[in-house]
Design a protein around this motif. Sequence first.
Motif, short mmCIF file in Angstrom:
data_model
loop_
_atom_site.label_atom_id
_atom_site.label_comp_id
_atom_site.label_asym_id
_atom_site.label_seq_id
_atom_site.Cartn_x
_atom_site.Cartn_y
_atom_site.Cartn_z
N GLY A 372 0.79 -1.23 0.00
CA GLY A 372 0.00 0.00 0.00
C GLY A 372 0.82 1.28 0.00
N PRO A 373 1.74 1.46 0.97
CA PRO A 373 2.54 2.69 1.00
C PRO A 373 3.36 2.90 -0.28
CG PRO A 373 2.67 1.58 3.11
CD PRO A 373 1.96 0.64 2.18
N ALA A 374 3.92 1.81 -0.83
CA ALA A 374 4.70 1.94 -2.06
C ALA A 374 3.82 2.41 -3.22
CB ALA A 374 5.36 0.60 -2.40
N ILE A 375 2.63 1.85 -3.33
CA ILE A 375 1.71 2.24 -4.39
C ILE A 375 1.25 3.69 -4.20
CG2 ILE A 375 -0.55 1.79 -5.41
CD1 ILE A 375 1.66 -0.26 -6.07
N ILE A 376 0.98 4.05 -2.96
CA ILE A 376 0.57 5.43 -2.66
C ILE A 376 1.69 6.40 -3.04
CG2 ILE A 376 0.11 7.02 -0.74
CD1 ILE A 376 -1.43 4.64 0.57
N PHE A 377 2.93 6.03 -2.75
CA PHE A 377 4.08 6.87 -3.10
C PHE A 377 4.15 7.06 -4.62
CE2 PHE A 377 8.58 6.97 -4.47
CZ PHE A 377 8.94 8.21 -3.96
N ILE A 402 -5.55 7.45 3.02
CA ILE A 402 -6.06 7.01 4.32
C ILE A 402 -7.15 5.96 4.15
CG2 ILE A 402 -7.34 7.75 6.37
CD1 ILE A 402 -5.76 10.36 6.30
N GLN A 403 -8.04 6.18 3.21
CA GLN A 403 -9.10 5.20 2.96
C GLN A 403 -8.53 3.89 2.42
OE1 GLN A 403 -12.14 7.17 0.57
NE2 GLN A 403 -11.92 9.00 1.83
N MET A 404 -7.52 3.98 1.54
CA MET A 404 -6.87 2.78 1.02
C MET A 404 -6.17 2.02 2.14
SD MET A 404 -5.20 3.97 -2.63
CE MET A 404 -4.20 2.48 -2.74
N ALA A 405 -5.47 2.77 3.01
CA ALA A 405 -4.73 2.14 4.10
C ALA A 405 -5.67 1.38 5.03
CB ALA A 405 -3.95 3.20 4.87
N VAL A 406 -6.81 1.98 5.31
CA VAL A 406 -7.80 1.32 6.17
C VAL A 406 -8.34 0.07 5.49
CG1 VAL A 406 -10.08 1.54 7.22
CG2 VAL A 406 -8.44 3.42 7.41
N ALA A 407 -8.70 0.20 4.22
CA ALA A 407 -9.28 -0.93 3.49
C ALA A 407 -8.27 -2.06 3.30
CB ALA A 407 -9.80 -0.46 2.14
N MET A 408 -7.00 -1.71 3.11
CA MET A 408 -5.96 -2.71 2.84
C MET A 408 -5.23 -3.15 4.10
SD MET A 408 -4.36 -0.70 -0.47
CE MET A 408 -3.12 -1.92 -0.89
N ASP A 409 -5.59 -2.55 5.24
CA ASP A 409 -4.91 -2.82 6.51
C ASP A 409 -3.42 -2.49 6.42
OD1 ASP A 409 -4.83 -3.52 9.18
OD2 ASP A 409 -4.32 -5.61 8.76
N ALA A 410 -3.12 -1.37 5.75
CA ALA A 410 -1.75 -0.90 5.63
C ALA A 410 -1.42 0.04 6.78
CB ALA A 410 -1.55 -0.18 4.29
N ASN A 411 -0.14 0.33 6.97
CA ASN A 411 0.32 1.22 8.03
C ASN A 411 -0.14 2.66 7.73
OD1 ASN A 411 2.22 3.14 9.40
ND2 ASN A 411 3.04 1.24 10.23
N GLY A 417 3.01 9.40 5.20
CA GLY A 417 4.36 9.78 4.81
C GLY A 417 4.61 9.55 3.34
N ALA A 418 4.02 8.49 2.78
CA ALA A 418 4.20 8.18 1.36
C ALA A 418 3.55 9.24 0.47
CB ALA A 418 3.61 6.80 1.05
N VAL A 419 2.40 9.76 0.89
CA VAL A 419 1.75 10.85 0.13
C VAL A 419 2.66 12.07 0.09
CG1 VAL A 419 -0.16 12.48 0.06
CG2 VAL A 419 -0.60 10.10 0.63
N VAL A 471 10.02 -2.59 1.51
CA VAL A 471 10.60 -3.43 2.55
C VAL A 471 9.86 -3.27 3.88
CG1 VAL A 471 12.67 -3.86 3.95
CG2 VAL A 471 12.88 -3.48 1.48
N LEU A 472 9.68 -2.01 4.30
CA LEU A 472 9.02 -1.77 5.59
C LEU A 472 7.53 -2.09 5.52
CD1 LEU A 472 10.81 1.46 6.84
CD2 LEU A 472 11.24 -0.91 7.49
N GLY A 473 6.93 -1.93 4.33
CA GLY A 473 5.53 -2.27 4.18
C GLY A 473 5.27 -3.74 4.42
N ILE A 474 6.26 -4.57 4.08
CA ILE A 474 6.13 -6.01 4.28
C ILE A 474 6.32 -6.40 5.75
CG2 ILE A 474 7.21 -8.24 3.77
CD1 ILE A 474 7.87 -7.10 0.98
N PHE A 475 7.26 -5.72 6.43
CA PHE A 475 7.63 -6.14 7.78
C PHE A 475 6.93 -5.38 8.89
CE2 PHE A 475 11.27 -7.55 5.22
CZ PHE A 475 11.33 -8.88 5.60
N LEU A 476 6.32 -4.23 8.59
CA LEU A 476 5.65 -3.47 9.66
C LEU A 476 4.13 -3.73 9.63
CD1 LEU A 476 7.46 -0.01 9.71
CD2 LEU A 476 7.78 -1.96 11.22
#
Length: 476
Positions: A372-377, A402-411, A417-419, A471-476
């Motif tokens: 999610g964060p990588a795609i948002i970036f 924010i809506q994507m992060a909630v729906a995808m359960d992303a950080n 920060g990615a935006v 990397v951090l999107g996978i591990f956090l």
Amino acid sequence: MTYGFLSLLPSLIAIILAIATKQVFISLFAGILIGKLIMTNWTFFPALGQSIDSVVNVFSEGWVTKTIIFSFLVGSVVTLIQASGGVEGFVYYLTEKNKRIKNRKAAMLLAYFIGIVVFIESTITCLIVGTVSRPICDKYKVSREKLAYICDSTSAPVCSMLPFNSWGATLLGLIAAQIGAGVISGNSVNLLIKSIPFNFYAISTLITLLIVILTGKDFGPMKKAEIRAITEGKLLRDGAMPVVDQDAIEVNTKKGVEPNMKHMLYPLLVLVVMIPISLYITGDGVIFNGSGSTSVFWAVLASLVFSGFYYIGKRLMTLNEFMDYVYKGAGAMIPVAAILAFAFAIGNISSELETGKYMASLVEGRLNGSFGPAIIFIMSSIIAFSTGTSFGTFAIMIPIAIQMAVAMDANIYMSIGAVISGAIMGDHSSPISDTTIVSSMASASDHIDHVKTQLPYALLNGAIALTLYIVLGIFL
């Protein structure tokens, strides 16, 4: 009406033409015209009329008008502090009297640290870095492209990592709207502060710039520009067209006036101090709610008024001389104001065509939350590159992210920060970006040369940021 892929054409055509022809005015208007042709079903004369109207209509928005007037007043302030002996006095103090600046590296470090310290507003940062550092960088043969890179790569990155300025006010308002809508819970200030460590592009840009300055290791077109400046003494390439005509804006210290750096520092101090005061006033006592465009406009106007009382009171110039310098400096900024008006117009065209929403729709809801964060970036970078505005990208992408992060359960923090990172990265890469234009103006650089020489660094830092998000999107 949904325009789909066609919504990308105005910005893409403007960017390609700007790079190919180096004629920013013509390129921007071509992009505007293409946008209106799309909206009028390819009927030429109605599109042409609407294109002209779209440039005129940007002045109906108060913040745009204030920003353009700000660019005129900036020219007046710069010309006045030169005529007062402020710039000459500052250069003498650092290079001759105290010998604190002895070489190219020291001159660039001065510009870098000014960009770090003056963190209130990105356009003010660019102005001060360019005004203070350009004479010293010229003395030690630092190319104008390099100075523009320093202006651009300190202003927005630093401002984006601090919540108590116009950038923070905008972001806090957008995050608060999502809290109010029930998308997320919490405190907007807390959310923004926790997103700062994930602003990877800004952090990488500041570190990379410092390494480049300390090591002197440039690459790509910037390396050629620096070699040209060092070996040939040419701060600009042959045939370059600076955004600001130096012959039009520069003046020598007024005859009979003793150079003194205080004549520069006091007006600039008023400029810097007035930003938070203006944010506080326009925010009705809450600095985070203040208007960035109004605050910048008030600040430069206050600096100009102060300069008038100070210079005339010190008998450095008469009232008539003061006004002559004001007109001279403002007149030299006509090209800058025109480019900004066209840039804002094409940004409005992109909004009408819903370019950002189209880009977001291509990936929304289709990918795993870890990415999610990588795609948002990536989305934010493309939107900022296409529209030429960080703040416009924030307005489009913060709700979506924010809506994507909630729906995808992303950080959530990393997504915010990615935006911010993507918006700055896209801005740094785009020739139609208002902040990139201001950086070219502040450094008196050819605008397209600035974009070309900065692009490899923007891509490098973008790659670093993208890798960290994956990397951090996978591990956090």
